[in-house]
Design an enzyme around this catalytic site. Sequence first.
Site, PDB file in Angstrom:
ATOM      1  N   GLU A  96      41.363  67.150  26.969  1.00 43.02           N
ATOM      2  CA  GLU A  96      41.004  67.441  25.753  1.00 43.02           C
ATOM      3  C   GLU A  96      39.608  67.837  25.573  1.00 43.02           C
ATOM      4  O   GLU A  96      39.057  68.900  24.987  1.00 43.02           O
ATOM      5  CB  GLU A  96      41.183  66.269  24.527  1.00 43.02           C
ATOM      6  N   ARG A  97      38.478  67.118  26.447  1.00 42.27           N
ATOM      7  CA  ARG A  97      37.326  67.474  26.567  1.00 42.27           C
ATOM      8  C   ARG A  97      37.092  68.811  26.917  1.00 42.27           C
ATOM      9  O   ARG A  97      36.105  69.572  26.720  1.00 42.27           O
ATOM     10  CB  ARG A  97      36.390  66.542  27.428  1.00 42.27           C
TER      11      ARG A  97
END
Length: 299
Positions: A96-97
């Site tokens: 997700e980052r």
Amino acid sequence: MSQAIKKQALGRGLSALLKDPDNNIQSVSDKNADKLVGHIVELDIDTIEINPFQPRSNFNEESLQELATSIRELGVIQPITVRKIGFEQYQLISGERRLRASKINGLKTIPAYIRIANDQESLEMALVENIQRHDLDPIEIALSYQRLIDEIQLTQEQMSDRVGKKRSTIANYLRLLKLDPIIQTGIRDGFISMGHGRAIINIEDQDVQTSIYQKIVSQNLSVRETESLVKNYQDSLKPTSKKAVKGNGFSIADHELKTIATYFGAKVDVKVAGNGKGKITIPFHSEEDFNRIIKLIKG
């Protein structure tokens, strides 16, 4: 042709394949599924949705900006992992980052590994992979372990095999979830360490837990000082006889002794003579513990 260019060409080729309605791959038995599994594919970012099972909830903005700068200069080095949920529809499993940082840079596509899995397998993959990360705080790790127990029905022994951690380590993380929510937040925000939390958890009364937590933060107590504070409190709970004297003396109720003991974090001894005079003895276990008590006396 370099390896990087070959991978990019392959990724674009597979991306085109996935956009073909006649090749809507949904399972490993579908046509061309063998070309997809294990390969890196360039996916349109707007076709990827965030995984609702994502265990991470905190994203440091400064760290995210640093990753965005790195991606701007070097590209996305490590592909994300997604699950195919429909035609040109994907759900994030991990990364997700990287996805957020790519969006910050305005990228239209991102390299990805595509997995074909059901929801339970997706959750397990997301939780196990994220537990392996080094930037998760102890509470996030504990919550991930708990979800593996609740939603995947893994035992601590099975988790030990999956994540490569000793069962005792897993148990120590899970115990943190018994802490008062305020203290859990303190660990997540870095006000106290996991070591502090492990010391506090030995106290069942959550009001006392928060009281000790406030002392740790306000007095900048070390883990060792915290352990002494907890031990002294536990000693103060051991049965004591009520101090009573005749004549001009007076009696001290147990709850009054407990109040004094809780304040000093020590098993305080109070003696009262027949003439009403007496003395209070406050024990300490180390120089650090002595200095802590002096701070309390000085206010």
